[in-house]
Scaffold this motif. Structure first.
Motif, PDB file in Angstrom:
ATOM      1  N   ARG A 306       0.829  -1.207   0.000  1.00  0.00           N
ATOM      2  CA  ARG A 306       0.000   0.000   0.000  1.00  0.00           C
ATOM      3  C   ARG A 306       0.866   1.261   0.000  1.00  0.00           C
ATOM      4  O   ARG A 306       0.563   2.235  -0.683  1.00  0.00           O
ATOM      5  N   ARG A 307       1.930   1.231   0.757  1.00  0.00           N
ATOM      6  CA  ARG A 307       2.809   2.401   0.824  1.00  0.00           C
ATOM      7  C   ARG A 307       3.477   2.659  -0.531  1.00  0.00           C
ATOM      8  O   ARG A 307       3.593   3.808  -0.971  1.00  0.00           O
ATOM      9  N   GLY A 309       2.377   1.541  -3.460  1.00  0.00           N
ATOM     10  CA  GLY A 309       1.419   1.597  -4.562  1.00  0.00           C
ATOM     11  C   GLY A 309       1.569   0.460  -5.546  1.00  0.00           C
ATOM     12  O   GLY A 309       1.354   0.625  -6.760  1.00  0.00           O
ATOM     13  N   VAL A 394      -1.086   4.930   5.753  1.00  0.00           N
ATOM     14  CA  VAL A 394      -0.833   3.531   6.088  1.00  0.00           C
ATOM     15  C   VAL A 394      -0.367   3.469   7.539  1.00  0.00           C
ATOM     16  O   VAL A 394       0.614   4.127   7.899  1.00  0.00           O
ATOM     17  N   PRO A 488      -5.985   2.920  -0.560  1.00  0.00           N
ATOM     18  CA  PRO A 488      -5.119   1.748  -0.409  1.00  0.00           C
ATOM     19  C   PRO A 488      -5.905   0.459  -0.198  1.00  0.00           C
ATOM     20  O   PRO A 488      -5.353  -0.622  -0.328  1.00  0.00           O
ATOM     21  N   ASN A 493     -11.053   1.004  -3.459  1.00  0.00           N
ATOM     22  CA  ASN A 493     -10.431   1.612  -4.631  1.00  0.00           C
ATOM     23  C   ASN A 493     -11.205   1.265  -5.896  1.00  0.00           C
ATOM     24  O   ASN A 493     -11.444   2.129  -6.757  1.00  0.00           O
TER      25      ASN A 493
END
Length: 504
Positions: A306-307, A309, A394, A488, A493
């Motif tokens: 998530r951090r 991407g 996050v 995230p 999303n």
């Protein structure tokens, strides 16, 4: 008629109870009353025999049964839901037996009950003490029915001992939120857990009003294309066992679901591929987590993904086969690993069959709603440390998380609880002017009034409610889009992208 019996130094009154059975006039504790005069003994005996004939007589010796002895038999005789039995046991063992266990039933006076209640109120919430006194009243009322005492000392006399005006002991009002609040709390809970389950569950609770046990006990077969059927719940008892039992007060029902919510369930089932749990052999929609999420466990692969991407597969490739990943991507992933303090195995979480109420509320729902982890010995309450990108951040985990964090979350609805989403659903329906009959059906409530008996639910009522819920859901997605067009959380999303395309 009764008669007086000469006992040498005193007289005692005797009266007929039944054929061949006689009783002796006694006091409330069952001790024989010694009369100085024959006339007094005869009058008392006549009075007792009159009670026998009127069906009002009770054996004075019965009142010598201790509260503890009677309570033990009383509890064993109950045949109620597991949750009710557990509550009764707690009330007895923790609050009633310590005070009354060795007292004879006939010795318990109203003043004793009132003194106990005042003492409990000094230590506990007034609403809790009221519940415990209700259990005491129920038990002693059964003792009256069993002929052990003549009156219930726990009965509240109306208007006695009350202060004028509103009570100063009222508890805080239940916190509710709006559709955007439901969405944001669900997103944060999913970020904290590292998976989509919590997002789907929180949205389900907010838009159906299901009880916590009903959500945990929701079996896949009961999630249908246009509704969800409430047939069972999982109730957690003190031993930690999750008991599969009927919904509270046998509130079996079918809850209508908007098409978008049904699609959310279908997609969730397709992604997670749930299998039968080892404890009940049933296939449940939602899974638990294997370890406590205290906010201090290490970062997970999903946090790194998530951090940075990217997908979790890309993170795995960077860790195991870096030559297969483009240089720019490798740099981004390694930077995320450094930002999060990720170590292999540091954030591994085994899946458990079911959520635990306290763990879910403490480490997922409460910090999602308030932005703070609650106080839990030996740690004090503290804000959730968050890395700002990608928005809404996050969660940073493990040692030194607060030092690595860029920011923290602001509250969405401070004080909101999982049950507060049920209150939220009822409040939103009130705002739609939903007919009370339909609201009661969705929440599993019963209205025994004549008006309710003569009111019926129509297809138009159901359609209007589904349209209103859909409009609120779409409005919450629009508001979330305005904050940031991506999330995230994978499932959210996808929903945001779908909504953006629809608006275009």
């Amino acid at each position: 008629m009764g008669f007086a019996e000469d006992r040498g130094s005193y007289w005692r009154g005797r009266y007929k109870i039944s054929t061949g059975k006689y009783g002796t006039v006694a006091d409330a504790n069952g001790n024989t009353i010694r009369f100085a005069k024959k006339r007094d003994a005869k009058q008392a005996a006549d009075a007792e025999e009159a009670k026998v004939r009127a069906g009002e007589w009770r054996d004075p010796a019965a009142g010598r049964t201790t509260f503890g002895a009677y309570a033990s038999g009383w509890y064993d005789a109950q045949d109620l839901a597991a949750s009710t039995m557990q509550n009764y046991r707690r009330h007895l063992e923790e609050h009633l037996l310590p005070e009354f266990e060795d007292k004879a039933l006939a010795e318990i006076q109203r003043t004793d009950v009132d003194a106990w209640e005042r003492k409990e109120k000094a230590l506990y919430a007034v609403s809790s003490v009221k519940t415990w006194r209700g259990t005491l009243h129920l038990l002693l009322e059964d003792a009256v029915e069993d002929g052990l005492i003549s009156a219930n000392p726990a009965t509240k006399r109306r208007g006695r001992g009350k202060r004028a005006g509103r009570s100063r002991d009222r508890g805080p009002e239940k916190v509710v939120t709006d559709p955007l609040g439901i969405l944001l709390v669900a997103e944060r809970a999913s970020l904290l857990s590292g998976r989509d389950d919590e997002f789907v569950a929180a949205v389900t609770k907010g838009y159906t009003g299901m009880r916590w046990g009903e959500v945990v006990g929701l079996e896949v077969e009961f999630a249908r294309p246009k509704s969800v059927r409430i047939e069972w719940q999982l109730y957690e008892i003190d031993s930690g066992e999750l008991v599969r039992c009927p919904p509270k007060e046998d509130s079996y029902r079918t809850v209508d679901a908007p098409p978008w919510l049904s699609r959310l369930w279908t997609g969730h089932i397709a992604r997670t591929q749930p299998t039968p749990c080892p404890c009940h052999g049933r296939t449940y929609m939602f899974r638990g987590q294997g370890v406590s999420r205290t906010g201090e466990t290490g970062a997970k692969v999903v946090d790194v993904a998530r951090r940075a991407g990217v997908s979790t597969g890309t993170v795995s490739n960077v860790l195991n086969r870096p030559e297969t990943v483009a240089e720019a991507t490798r740099v981004r992933v390694r930077q995320a690993i450094a930002d999060l303090g990720f170590t292999r195995g540091g954030g591994a979480v085994d899946q458990a069959a079911h959520w635990r109420r306290n763990g879910f509320a403490t480490w997922l729902f409460t910090p999602a709603a308030s932005g703070w982890y609650p106080k839990k010995a030996p740690q004090e309450a503290r804000p959730v440390p968050v890395l700002a990108e990608p928005w809404p951040g996050v969660p940073a985990r493990g040692r030194g998380a607060h030092a690595r964090a860029d920011t923290c979350w602001v509250p969405v609805a401070k004080g909101l609880t999982p049950h507060g989403l049920r209150h939220t659903h009822k409040t939103r329906m009130e705002g739609f002017r939903t007919p009370p009959k339909l609201m009661d059906e969705r929440l599993g409530h019963i209205d025994g009034s004549v008006q309710a008996r003569y009111t019926h639910i129509t297809k138009e009522m159901r359609a209007d409610l589904m349209a209103a819920l859909t409009a609120e859901w779409e409005a919450s997605l629009d508001a979330r889009l305005a904050m940031c067009p991506t999330s995230p959380v994978a499932v959210l999303n996808a929903l945001l992208h779908e909504r953006a395309r629809a608006l275009r």
